[in-house]
Write an enzyme that holds these catalytic residues in place. Structure first.
Site, PDB file in Angstrom:
ATOM      1  CE  LYS A  32      -2.052   4.630  -2.939  1.00 36.92           C
ATOM      2  NZ  LYS A  32      -1.574   5.473  -4.046  1.00 36.92           N
ATOM      3  NE  ARG A 126      -0.857   4.766 -11.464  1.00 40.30           N
ATOM      4  CZ  ARG A 126      -0.599   4.828 -10.154  1.00 40.30           C
ATOM      5  NH1 ARG A 126      -0.091   3.771  -9.532  1.00 40.30           N
ATOM      6  NH2 ARG A 126      -0.838   5.919  -9.460  1.00 40.30           N
ATOM      7  CE1 TYR A 237       4.909 -27.426   8.362  1.00 41.39           C
ATOM      8  CE2 TYR A 237       4.793 -25.028   8.392  1.00 41.39           C
ATOM      9  CZ  TYR A 237       4.193 -26.271   8.562  1.00 41.39           C
ATOM     10  OH  TYR A 237       2.884 -26.345   8.942  1.00 41.39           O
ATOM     11  CG  MET A 286      -0.866 -19.216   7.416  1.00 40.62           C
ATOM     12  SD  MET A 286      -2.286 -20.222   6.967  1.00 40.62           S
ATOM     13  CE  MET A 286      -1.687 -21.077   5.518  1.00 40.62           C
TER      14      MET A 286
HETATM   15  C1  LIG Z   1      -0.602   6.421  -3.683  1.00 37.77           C
HETATM   16  C2  LIG Z   1      -0.591   7.735  -4.331  1.00 37.77           C
HETATM   17  C3  LIG Z   1      -0.093   8.866  -3.648  1.00 37.77           C
HETATM   18  C4  LIG Z   1       0.613   8.805  -2.323  1.00 37.77           C
HETATM   19  O1  LIG Z   1       1.972   8.502  -2.513  1.00 37.77           O
HETATM   20  P1  LIG Z   1       3.000   8.384  -1.266  1.00 37.77           P
HETATM   21  O2  LIG Z   1       4.286   8.063  -1.918  1.00 37.77           O
HETATM   22  O3  LIG Z   1       2.493   7.260  -0.420  1.00 37.77           O
HETATM   23  O4  LIG Z   1       2.983   9.676  -0.542  1.00 37.77           O
HETATM   24  C5  LIG Z   1      -0.250  10.095  -4.264  1.00 37.77           C
HETATM   25  N1  LIG Z   1      -0.837  10.197  -5.477  1.00 37.77           N
HETATM   26  C6  LIG Z   1      -1.300   9.125  -6.174  1.00 37.77           C
HETATM   27  C7  LIG Z   1      -1.930   9.321  -7.507  1.00 37.77           C
HETATM   28  C8  LIG Z   1      -1.171   7.868  -5.616  1.00 37.77           C
HETATM   29  O5  LIG Z   1      -1.606   6.798  -6.313  1.00 37.77           O
END
Ligand SMILES: *Cc1c(COP(=O)(O)O)cnc(C)c1O
Length: 341
Positions: A32, A126, A237, A286
Site C-alpha cells: 500500500k 479500527r 532561510y 523545498m
Molecule cells: C499496513 C498493514 C500491514 C503491514 O504492516 P507492517 O508493519 O508494515 O508489516 C499488515 N496488515 C494491515 C491490516 C495493515 O494495514
C-alpha cells in the site's frame, strides 16, 4: 536526474527469504501507499516472481488496479474493501479481492459473484467486525485480524485468542492471517500466511528482529553546488547556521522537503557520501539541502550523496523525530525517480 531512490532487487529477495525462513509461511506482501514510498510497481515486479509471495495487499481499489495494469497476476487484497457499490464491477473485472469489514460492505457483496476476505476487530479499534457475520458463503476465502500493539505481549495474546475463538465457527479451510512485521514475534500455529510490509523494505520493527534483513533503498541526490564560505556568513532561510571559520566548504544537494527530507532534520542529520558524513547545515528547503563538506572528503559536482541508505536508515531518522519509519518512507516525493537496481 537530480533526485532518486535506488531500489536494490537483491535485498528485496534476501528479505523475502529471511522472512520466509523465520515465519515458515507464505507472505502476503503489503505494498500500500506506493509500497511505503519505495515504488509499488518496481517493488512488486520483483515480488511477483518470488515463489514465497502468495499475494499482495493494498489499501484501496486504485492501488490494486495500478498493480494489475503493471502486469501483476498474483491475488491482490484490498485491505480497506470498498465504499461505493459501483466499485464492485472493477473488483470483478480486475480480479481483485476486497476485505469486508462491516455490514455496510457485506450487504453490497453478499449476492455478488466475487470472492472476499473478512476482517475481525479483536482490539485494533479500527476496521472490522466485532462479531462476524454469517460465514457460510462459498465466496468467503479468507479471514484476518490486525494486532494493535504487537510489542505488548499480553494484549496481543488476548487478540490472538479472541480471533481463535471466532474461527471455531468456520467449517472449511481458508486463508487465515494475522501477523504484520512486528507480529512475527508470535508463533501462531493456525494461520496460513503472514501479512508483511515494513520488513520487506528492510526496516526492523524492533531491535532483535530477524538480523539479516537489509534496507532495500538508497535515497539520494546530486551535488549541484560547492563553494567556500567565510567565517560569519549564514546558510539558508532564517540563517540558522553561521559559518564558524574561513574556507568552510558548503555543498548544495538537490533534494528537499518536497522530496521527503523532513524540515525538522535541519542542522540535525547527515548525508552519506561513500560512508563519510556530511552534516546538514541551515534550514532544509523545498528542493535543496545544504551540507558541510569536511576538507578530507573528495566530492565533486554531480556526485551523489544519500539522505538514507544502509548506513543511516529511516528508523534512525524517525527516532530523532519521535515518529516511525513508515511515516518518513511515505513522505518520499512524487518527483523522486525510483530506479530498480
Ligand atoms: C499496513 C498493514 C500491514 C503491514 O504492516 P507492517 O508493519 O508494515 O508489516 C499488515 N496488515 C494491515 C491490516 C495493515 O494495514
Amino acid at each position: 536526474m537530480r533526485v532518486f531512490l535506488e531500489i536494490l532487487k537483491e535485498h528485496i529477495i534476501n528479505n523475502v527469504n529471511e522472512i520466509y525462513n523465520y515465519a515458515k509461511k507464505p507472505i502476503i506482501a503489503v505494498v500500500k501507499a506506493n509500497a511505503y514510498g519505495m515504488g509499488s510497481i518496481e517493488v512488486s515486479s520483483v515480488l511477483e516472481r518470488h515463489p514465497k509471495i502468495r499475494a499482495f495487499a493494498v489499501a484501496c481499489l486504485e492501488e490494486a488496479i495500478e498493480l494489475r495494469d503493471s502486469g501483476i497476476k498474483k491475488p491482490i487484497l484490498v485491505l480497506g474493501g470498498f465504499l461505493y457499490k459501483d466499485e464492485i464491477s472493477y473488483f470483478k473485472e480486475y480480479n481483485i479481492t476486497p476485505v469486508i469489514s462491516s455490514d455496510y460492505q457485506y450487504a453490497f457483496i453478499r449476492n455478488e459473484d466475487l470472492d472476499f476476505h473478512l476482517k475481525i476487530d479483536t482490539g485494533m479499534g479500527r476496521l472490522g467486525f466485532f462479531d462476524p457475520p454469517d460465514m457460510s458463503s462459498p465466496r468467503l476465502k479468507g479471514i484476518m485480524t490486525h494486532l494493535a500493539s504487537p510489542l505488548d505481549k499480553e494484549y496481543s495474546i488476548y487478540q490472538i485468542n479472541k480471533f481463535k475463538s471466532i474461527l471455531k465457527a468456520l467449517n472449511k479451510n481458508m486463508e487465515i492471517h494475522i501477523q504484520s512485521s512486528a507480529g512475527l514475534l508470535y508463533d501462531i500455529d493456525f494461520t496460513t500466511s503472514v501479512r508483511i510490509g515494513l520488513a520487506l523494505y528492510g526496516e526492523k520493527p524492533y531491535e532483535e528482529f530477524i538480523p539479516k534483513i537489509k534496507p532495500i533503498y538508497r535515497f539520494g541526490a546530486r551535488l549541484v553546488s560547492l563553494k567556500a564560505f567565510k567565517k560569519g556568513q549564514k546558510i539558508s532561510y532564517g540563517g540558522s547556521y553561521t559559518i564558524p571559520k574561513d574556507d568552510t566548504l558548503i555543498g548544495v544537494i538537490a533534494m528537499g522537503y518536497a522530496d521527503g527530507v523532513p524540515k525538522q532534520l535541519s542542522n540535525r542529520w547527515f548525508f552519506d557520501f561513500k560512508s563519510q558524513k556530511l552534516p546538514i547545515v541551515g534550514a532544509i528547503t523545498m528542493d535543496m539541502t545544504m551540507a558541510e563538506i569536511p576538507q578530507s572528503i573528495d566530492i565533486k559536482i554531480g556526485d551523489t550523496a544519500y539522505f538514507v541508505n544502509e548506513n543511516q536508515t529511516f528508523s534512525k531518522a524517525s527516532k530523532l523525530l519521535k515518529t516511525i519509519p513508515y511515516e518518513l518512507m511515505c513522505r518520499i516525493g512524487k518527483r523522486v525517480k525510483r530506479i530498480l537496481l
